[in-house]
Design a protein around this motif. Structure first.
Motif, mmCIF file in Angstrom:
data_model
loop_
_atom_site.group_PDB
_atom_site.id
_atom_site.type_symbol
_atom_site.label_atom_id
_atom_site.label_comp_id
_atom_site.label_asym_id
_atom_site.label_seq_id
_atom_site.Cartn_x
_atom_site.Cartn_y
_atom_site.Cartn_z
ATOM 1 N N ALA A 1 -2.955 7.111 9.182
ATOM 2 C CA ALA A 1 -2.226 6.479 8.088
ATOM 3 C C ALA A 1 -3.164 5.537 7.324
ATOM 4 N N TYR A 2 -3.063 5.594 5.977
ATOM 5 C CA TYR A 2 -3.904 4.777 5.111
ATOM 6 C C TYR A 2 -3.039 4.044 4.097
ATOM 7 N N GLU A 3 -3.631 2.967 3.497
ATOM 8 C CA GLU A 3 -3.048 2.259 2.367
ATOM 9 C C GLU A 3 -4.146 2.081 1.316
ATOM 10 N N VAL A 4 -3.750 2.023 0.013
ATOM 11 C CA VAL A 4 -4.714 1.833 -1.076
ATOM 12 C C VAL A 4 -4.192 0.731 -1.995
ATOM 13 N N ARG A 5 -5.142 0.100 -2.738
ATOM 14 C CA ARG A 5 -4.782 -0.904 -3.730
ATOM 15 C C ARG A 5 -5.783 -0.821 -4.881
ATOM 16 N N VAL A 6 -5.440 -1.499 -6.022
ATOM 17 C CA VAL A 6 -6.194 -1.339 -7.276
ATOM 18 C C VAL A 6 -6.507 -2.707 -7.857
ATOM 19 N N PHE A 7 -7.720 -2.837 -8.479
ATOM 20 C CA PHE A 7 -8.108 -3.994 -9.265
ATOM 21 C C PHE A 7 -8.275 -3.542 -10.711
ATOM 22 N N ALA A 8 -7.779 -4.324 -11.682
ATOM 23 C CA ALA A 8 -8.004 -4.051 -13.108
ATOM 24 C C ALA A 8 -9.208 -4.849 -13.582
ATOM 25 N N VAL A 9 -9.995 -4.241 -14.500
ATOM 26 C CA VAL A 9 -11.226 -4.872 -14.990
ATOM 27 C C VAL A 9 -11.218 -4.809 -16.515
ATOM 28 N N ASN A 10 -11.468 -5.931 -17.168
ATOM 29 C CA ASN A 10 -11.721 -5.939 -18.605
ATOM 30 C C ASN A 10 -13.066 -6.624 -18.857
ATOM 31 N N ALA A 11 -13.358 -6.885 -20.144
ATOM 32 C CA ALA A 11 -14.671 -7.448 -20.466
ATOM 33 C C ALA A 11 -14.842 -8.847 -19.908
#
Length: 1117
Positions: A684-694
């Motif tokens: 079993a796995y989990e994932v997450r996200v980071f948003a990037v701008n300038a």
């Protein structure tokens, strides 16, 4: 009478010839040179040739040389625009080509200077003679271009004082049959002569004047005394200067020359030394006969010839012969001078009027010359002076008189002249249209226009300074209208403009006022006038402004005006305005309006201030698809991007039970989907996200729901048509090669009609069979079929039938699909089961028959089962007698197909024959044996050797898989006695029995003990290394292409092919092979889109290696 013309005085002055034409004796100077250039019609013709010259850059010049001297004539032609050498010819007279006369006295040379690209042609005359004198011509030609130049050569002797001749003037010849008749026309010498006041002069002997004058004054004397054949007179003067020899036949000869007026009478007289000598008179070489015109008289020793009523035809050379001697003279017949019978009159007129000055002369169509202030007026079509002749009346016409036409105009003839004064005054000037004051915008056209009553030039002034025409300022004058135009007005163009007509003391003024509306210069801003600032920093936005006068600046945001103080404030300068925001905040984002106003107008603009920050974290991602070691995850962009566009995302994952997150991408993911890989199936796995701008990276999103990777199966295999009727198609296939941990739930069969993209599910419920019939199809249609395998992880990739299937039962020629492993010898051991399935095609009702070694198969021993699509040969328990060639034949009506299968049934071999002890020494025994008689129907692969001590008779293996039939047994115990036995071995194993030596081998105690060396095991491990790299390849579209390389490595490396750095996987267009280290990638029927960079990567536990090449696919034309 042709109109007389006169050359410039400078052209008649004596000048030294060019250095190439100087003679050793005279230095290149001779008065006679002046006589032979620029005279008469030939001179005018050469002048015209010089104007039309297209090839010569230097022409040969006339010259003079003494008898016995040398002279050189040079012509130069520029070769810049010529592809080859031009053709040059030298002539004497009109037709004599001098190329054939080259020799001792005449040499022709040519040279070429490469730096200047000039051809030089030379004619050398060596030791000149009197008969070399005359006219010469040089011609040059190149393709369609032609150029010619004439020049004269005069050969002189030492000049002697000529006899005094009492003749006043000479005239132009026109008599028939004369040598020099019509040869030259001295009218060309009358050009551009200043008028001199004629006075009554006493009779002058022209011959004496010519003999004593400088050659540069010959033309002046000829014009003053009406001489029209100066060249002829000079030739005669030259003959007169020759030494006069005393004559034996003539006591007194003819005078050198005689002159008579037209219509008069002349008398020639000679006195003979012997009156009995016969006398003959000649004119231009023709004998004169007595007539009313020619009268002969004899008075003692005197012989007289009278010529009555002399005309211009009597102007010739005369001579008289007495025996072998000759006496000659020249007769000149002179026309009476032309008089001005009605003179010019003084005239007054206005500028722009037509002026005519007229006079009358004594003869019709007489030749006259017009002068202005003593300077001759040219008779040129482009000249503003026109000449009109109507009989005896001659008129000078000036179409539009100008102020500078005020002068004294005169007319001159050979017998007189007349002059008059022309006064040209200005008309009173009136202003028809005055200049108007103008107010123009910056950049618009300034157009000033005025009209006056007279067509005169004028000047324009700005603030008292003269204005000159330029690319920017255009000045126009047409008739009485004057215009001043500036296409694009500038601020500096404002001022007071004045037009002043020439010759008039009148000013026409006006004022020009240039206004400049206010303007904002927003070129330095971004798209849509957007300015971006990072939250927490200071913004100072400077906007350049222009306008005259300086405009008033106002800033506002919404309904709120911005003052010059506070956190948000405006600062205004003469040429710019600044918006200042201290410590920018997100709430400061929005449109700011700037407005400029002055008396010329206003300008306004919206400037978008954008305050940016790091974005908010995205929502928790969703896992939409799961594979064996991968998944597909999606997410929504963050609700707030921080005022700056999202550049991408970083993704992390972790095991559910772990707390350590691992970054999955080091380059930003531009999309909102991502495919994590290399996960462990069942974990079993989990994932997450980071948003990037300038600005930076957001906080992480909430973790996704946990998921477990599962793998779908590989596509089904061997999809084929099992049967076709008029309304149905039966398909069959094989299970997937790889099913995975999720298992296999069934298959989905889909079809679509050819030409459409709509796939129809043939079985709404999964089928677990590997065969399915699609019913209800229209007859004659074509369908495409695909099959998918389904398990808990989802549907596999579809397996497509390669070709459209026609729904119609047709005759299908038989074709045996012999499996690849049956194309070679099929080997089985004795007692094993033989079960061979050979598929074939053929419709309808294919008939299958079998033969073994040419005979029908015994069905009691071998079972054969046939179906519509394949045949099975089954042997429950194979025996060696079943070995042989099996011939299969499939027949459909009159068509057939054949195949042969070679079956080999093998068994363990028999024991070797006769094992013999060949030799015993030290601790060694040498054995030899013969191969077994029965090899078990398979090649012997080796032997196993065992030994036994005679005391215990326990057998121990000393060698295995030994290939030779002799061997040496080492390390035997000294003092023991041994027996040996040997087993034969083939692919089935060892023989059941072994052959033992009949005798034993005793190892004696004598001898030295041999100590065997110790060797370390060799390390065969090696990291991958490409021994043959890929090479750049060109392929033809539509034809298979292969890329090859070779690699070595231990352990055996794993080979991966890439296209443009992307791994090639499960693509039917590519086939990959690897055999004995040779790696091959086959590209089936490539197209131009298959071109690119291909790489081969080899990886093992010790490392990896990679090579690449470029493939270019060309399309045949």
């Amino acid at each position: 009478m042709p109109e007389p013309t006169k050359k410039d005085e400078t052209e008649t002055e004596s000048a030294p010839p060019p250095p190439e034409q100087k003679t050793p004796e005279e230095g290149g100077t001779e008065k006679g040179k002046v006589w032979s250039i620029g005279e008469g019609e030939e001179t005018e013709k050469r002048d015209n040739d010089a104007q039309r010259s297209t090839l010569f850059i230097e022409k040969p010049q006339s010259g003079t040389v003494s008898v016995g001297g040398n002279i050189t004539f040079i012509a130069k032609v520029e070769a810049k625009d010529l592809l080859r050498k031009p053709n040059v010819k030298w002539f004497k007279g009109k037709w004599m080509d001098l190329a054939s006369k080259a020799g001792k006295h005449l040499q022709l040379k040519e040279s070429f200077e490469r730096h200047t690209k000039i051809h030089t042609f030379e004619m050398h005359i060596i030791q000149a003679k009197l008969n070399y004198a005359g006219n010469y011509r040089c011609e040059v030609s190149y393709k369609d271009k032609f150029d010619s130049c004439s020049f004269d050569l005069e050969v002189t002797e030492s000049s002697q004082a000529a006899q005094s001749i009492d003749i006043r003037s000479a005239f132009k010849r026109s008599g028939d049959g004369q040598d020099d008749a019509g040869e030259l026309d001295f009218s060309g010498l009358l050009k551009r002569r200043e008028v001199k006041q004629q006075e009554e002069e006493p009779e002058v002997d022209v011959w004496e004047l010519l003999k004593n004058a400088n050659p540069s004054e010959y033309e002046k004397i000829a014009f003053q005394y009406g001489i029209t054949d100066l060249r002829g007179m000079l030739k005669r003067l030259k003959r007169m200067r020759r030494e006069v020899k005393k004559s034996a036949a003539f006591a007194k000869g003819l005078d050198p020359a005689y002159q008579v007026d037209k219509g008069g009478k002349v008398r020639f007289m000679v006195e003979l030394a012997d009156p009995t000598v016969e006398l003959k008179w000649y004119k231009n070489g023709q004998e004169i006969r007595p007539s009313a015109k020619y009268i002969f008289e004899h008075k003692g020793n005197q012989r007289i010839l009278f010529i009555n009523n002399c005309s211009m035809t009597d102007d010739a050379r005369y001579y008289v012969t007495a025996g072998d001697e000759k006496c000659s003279t020249e007769l000149f017949v002179r026309d009476p001078p032309i008089l001005v019978t009605k003179g010019l009159e003084d005239t007054s007129t206005y500028v722009g009027e037509r002026v005519e000055l007229s006079c009358e002369v004594s003869e019709d169509d007489a030749n006259v010359k017009w002068f202005r202030n003593g300077v001759e007026l040219p008779n040129d079509p482009k000249s503003r002076y026109k000449f009109k002749v109507e009989g005896k009346k001659h008129t000078l016409i000036i179409e539009e008189a100008a102020k500078n036409d005020n002068a004294v105009y005169s007319v001159m003839t050979t017998g007189g002249q007349s002059e008059a004064k022309l006064s040209v005054d200005l008309r009173p000037l009136k202003i028809s249209l005055a200049l108007q004051d103008q107010t123009v915008r910056l950049g618009q056209e300034i157009h000033l226009k005025c009209e006056i009553s007279e067509n005169v030039e004028g000047k324009w002034y700005k603030n008292g300074q003269l204005i000159e025409a330029s690319d920017r300022v255009k000045l126009y004058h047409k008739g009485r209208i004057h215009r001043f135009v500036i296409a694009s007005a500038a601020v500096d163009d404002e001022g007071e403009y004045t037009f002043v007509p020439d010759a008039y003391n009148i000013n026409i003024p006006c004022k020009v006022h240039v206004v400049d509306p206010p303007k904002l210069h927003l070129d330095g801003l971004g798209e849509n006038n957007t300015v971006t600032v990072v939250a927490g920093t200071k913004l100072r936005l400077e906007i350049p402004i222009t306008g005259e006068p300086t405009p008033k600046v106002m800033w506002s945001k919404g309904d709120k005006w911005i003052t010059d103080s506070g956190r948000i404030r405006a600062e205004t300068y003469s040429d710019s305005s600044c918006l200042v925001i201290d410590t920018a905040e997100r709430e400061d984002s929005g449109p700011f309006r700037i407005t400029l106003k002055n008396e010329a107008g206003e300008d306004t603009a919206l400037i978008n201030i954008k305050v940016v920050d790091v974005p908010d974290p995205p929502e928790a991602p969703n896992v939409t698809e799961v594979g064996e070691d991968w998944c597909v995850m999606t997410w929504e962009p963050p609700a707030n991007d921080g005022g700056s566009p999202i550049l991408g995302y970083f993704i992390e994952r972790k095991k559910k039970q772990s707390s350590r997150w691992m970054r999955l991408n080091f380059e930003l993911c531009k999309e909102t989907t991502f495919e994590p890989k290399k996960m462990i199936e069942g974990v079993a796995y989990e994932v997450r996200v980071f948003a990037v701008n300038a600005i930076g990276i957001s906080k992480p999103s909430m973790p996704s729901k946990s998921f477990v990777p599962l793998a779908v199966t590989s596509p089904p295999t061997l999809l084929a048509v099992d049967g076709v009727t008029d309304t149905s198609v039966t398909m069959k296939w094989r299970p997937p090669d790889h099913i995975g941990a999720a298992g296999l739930d069934g298959y989905v069969v889909e079809y679509c009609f050819e030409g459409t993209d709509e796939w129809i599910v043939a079985n709404p419920e999964l089928t677990d069979k590997t065969k399915f019939t699609i019913n209800g199809l229209p007859t004659g249609s074509k369908i495409l079929v695909r099959v998918k395998a389904v398990n808990a992880a989802g549907e596999s990739e579809p397996r497509y039938h390669p070709q459209p299937i026609l729904v119609k039962e047709v005759i299908e020629p038989p074709k045996i699909r012999l499996p690849r492993h049956l194309k070679q010898t099929y080997t089985r051991r004795v007692g094993e089961t033989v079960n061979l399935v050979i598929p074939f095609q053929g419709r309808p009702r294919a008939k299958v028959s079998w033969h073994k070694n040419g005979s029908p198969i015994d069905k009691n021993q071998i079972n054969i089962r046939n179906t519509e699509n394949d045949t099975i040969i089954f042997i429950r328990k194979a025996e060696r007698s079943h070995s042989g060639e099996y011939d299969m034949k499939v027949e459909v009506e009159n068509l057939e197909d054949k195949a042969t299968i070679d079956i080999q049934i093998v068994d363990r071999p028999g024991p070797p024959e006769i094992v013999t002890i060949e030799d015993v020494w030290g601790e060694n025994v040498n054995l030899s044996w013969k191969p077994p008689k029965d090899d078990g129907n398979s090649a012997i692969t080796g032997y196993t050797i065992q030994k036994a001590d005679k005391k215990s008779m326990e057998w121990f293996t000393v060698m295995e898989h030994y290939h030779r039939t002799s061997a040496t047994i080492n390390e035997l115990v000294i003092g023991n006695e041994y027996y040996f036995r040997i087993f034969a071995e083939n692919m089935c194993g060892l023989s059941e029995d072994a052959t033992m030596t009949k005798e034993s081998a005793l190892i004696a105690k004598d001898g030295k003990v041999y100590k065997y060396p110790v060797y370390d095991d060799f390390d065969f491990t090696e990291r991958p290394l490409f021994t043959q790299p890929l090479v750049n390849t060109f392929a033809v579209a539509g034809y298979n292409a292969t890329l090859n390389c070779s690699v070595r490595g231990n352990p055996k490396p794993k080979i991966t092919w890439l296209k443009n750095k992307v791994v090639i996987m499960n693509d039917p267009k590519y086939r990959m092979f690897s055999n004995q280290g040779v790696c091959t990638l086959e590209i089936r029927k490539p197209s131009p889109y298959d071109g690119g960079t291909y790489s081969c990567r080899a990886v093992n536990a010790l490392g990896e290696a990679e090579v690449d090449c470029k493939l270019e696919v060309k399309v045949t034309q």
